[in-house]
Design an enzyme around this catalytic site. Structure first.
Site, PDB file in Angstrom:
ATOM      1  N   ASP A   1      -3.455  -6.630  -2.707  1.00  0.00           N
ATOM      2  CA  ASP A   1      -2.393  -6.139  -3.579  1.00  0.00           C
ATOM      3  C   ASP A   1      -1.593  -5.111  -2.792  1.00  0.00           C
ATOM      4  OD1 ASP A   1      -0.730  -4.969  -5.415  1.00  0.00           O
ATOM      5  OD2 ASP A   1      -2.258  -4.680  -6.958  1.00  0.00           O
TER       6      ASP A   1
ATOM      7  N   TYR B   1      -5.544  -0.091  -9.422  1.00  0.00           N
ATOM      8  CA  TYR B   1      -4.626  -0.509 -10.475  1.00  0.00           C
ATOM      9  C   TYR B   1      -3.820  -1.701  -9.986  1.00  0.00           C
ATOM     10  CZ  TYR B   1      -0.836  -0.433 -13.895  1.00  0.00           C
ATOM     11  OH  TYR B   1       0.066  -0.779 -14.867  1.00  0.00           O
TER      12      TYR B   1
ATOM     13  N   LYS C   1       8.034  -3.143  -5.469  1.00  0.00           N
ATOM     14  CA  LYS C   1       8.652  -1.873  -5.096  1.00  0.00           C
ATOM     15  C   LYS C   1       9.690  -2.032  -3.990  1.00  0.00           C
ATOM     16  CE  LYS C   1       4.567   0.746  -6.556  1.00  0.00           C
ATOM     17  NZ  LYS C   1       5.077   1.293  -7.805  1.00  0.00           N
TER      18      LYS C   1
END
Length: 426
Positions: free
Chosen positions: A237, A142, A265
């Site tokens: 990523d 994702y 994050k």
């Protein structure tokens, strides 16, 4: 009616599905989500006053624990000066310098507002740098909800994918190729067919969005070699793994360089943030230095930059040794329960990220993850929640430890898991 149910009922009247991000709705496990009033350290407090050991950790962002006093103090000081300027500010420069100093090979970074935006921008940059259109991603990986990345596998490894969401057109994903994580042959097939058109390969170096799935030995070096052999770029990523699994992220843990990185994050300390970074020769293609346009009103927001900087300052080498030890303790405790009960399950971990799969074989790709027993996980999830432990409400997610977790908290979690497992075998 419980207060959690009351709040969720109210939410469903004004929010799609009652949530602002799908997994929060408990659709993977059933039941009513806990509506959280506040959080401190490694505990969530719901609207009914229940204290829950937290393994969601704001999906990895709360690595130093919730409401850490150092972070709160720094953020409060920044808030007193203003919330957003729309012009350069010192915190964005300081955070950029800090991130670049921690990841070998990084020279410049651009801050954005989310992981989705970071990945979207990194791919645009890769396409501009290579003058090519196609990208390779991995089934189950994702990378945010941009249209071009919401793709599922087609009929074969060397075919174009299919839209994975309503509202995504075939045109939006026509340049997105899908490979199988940890499967060299699927990647080789794509390069054999499309090699001269592939701009980049994007991958989570440690998969976390199909549950924790580490790369096989040699798989990531293979990706770098085959990408460069065909004039393509490699993008890591690290929105999830960046500064989660090591002081210098996956690059330090694996000792392998990517061409571009995306972060999120942790670098926002719990505030909305994203970033993409790489060598100057690539990053200088971004406007205003170059022709790749990307902008954002709140990019480099001084409050988020301050929170991220305060968080990274707490993450020294000692902190990562503690996180690794906590992860090891939890993994060993869960594994001992599996061996004791005979439940077909396995634990997979990368540093302070961990997943318990109800599967009798190693999970090496998304098909393996899908074949795990997710109904068993749902039962386990609720048995743990009833014992005051809040796991991510999906068998496809990573659990996150923080510096606020202790040996005692981990041991309490393992004790709860032993009781929960016992319920499954009755």
């Amino acid at each position: 009616m419980s207060l959690n149910q009351d709040w969720f009922d109210r939410a469903r009247k004004v929010l799609p599905g009652g949530v602002n991000s799908p997994v929060r709705a408990f659709q993977g496990v059933g039941g009513t989500p806990r509506v959280i009033r506040e959080a401190h350290g490694c505990h969530l407090i719901d609207v009914e006053g229940n204290s829950l050991i937290d393994y969601i950790g704001s999906w990895g962002a709360a690595i130093v624990g919730h409401a850490h006093p150092n972070v709160v103090k720094r953020v409060a000081e920044m808030l007193s000066k203003g919330t957003s300027f729309g012009t350069p500010s010192p915190p964005e420069v300081e955070l950029a310098e800090t991130i670049i100093s921690r990841v070998a090979g990084l020279e410049k970074i651009r801050f954005v507002n989310s992981g989705t935006e970071a990945v979207m921008s990194a791919i645009r940059l890769a396409r501009a740098a290579t003058k090519r259109d196609k990208i390779i991603k991995f089934d189950g990986g994702y990378h945010g909800h941009a249209d071009a990345l919401l793709v599922q596998a087609g009929s074969g490894a060397a075919t174009l994918g299919l839209p994975a969401s309503s509202g995504v057109t075939h045109g939006a994903i026509q340049d997105t190729l899908q490979a199988v994580y940890n499967d060299r042959q699927s990647v080789e097939s794509l390069f054999q067919k499309w090699g001269s058109q592939i701009a980049a390969v994007i991958i989570e170096p440690f998969a976390g969005n199909m549950g924790v799935v580490p790369p096989k030995d040699g798989f990531l070096p293979f990706l770098r070699i085959i990408a460069h052999a065909h004039g393509s770029l490699l993008i890591f990523d690290e929105v999830m793994t960046g500064f989660r699994i090591a002081f210098g992220g996956a690059r330090e843990r694996l000792n392998i360089d990517a061409d571009l990185y995306t972060f999120g994050k942790i670098i926002g300390g719990g505030f909305p943030v994203g970033a993409y970074a790489g060598r100057s020769e690539l990053m200088d293609l971004i406007s205003p230095s170059g022709p790749v346009y990307q902008a954002g009103t709140l990019s480099g927001n001084p409050v988020a930059m301050t929170a991220g900087l305060a968080t990274l300052e707490l993450l020294d080498h000692h902190a990562y040794r503690k996180l690794e030890a906590l992860g090891d303790r939890l993994e060993n405790g869960l594994q001992a329960i599996i061996e004791k009960t005979g439940v077909p399950a396995r634990v997979q971990r990368a540093g302070s990220m961990i997943t318990l799969f109800f599967s009798d074989r190693p999970v090496q790709n998304f098909d393996d993850a899908k074949n795990a027993d997710h109904s068993a996980f749902a039962k386990f999830f609720h048995a743990m929640l009833n014992r005051g432990v809040h796991l991510p409400p999906s068998g496809y997610e990573a659990w996150f430890l923080s510096l606020a977790h202790t040996n005692e908290v981990v041991d309490a979690t393992v004790h709860a898991a032993e009781e929960a497992m016992a319920e499954l075998v009755r």
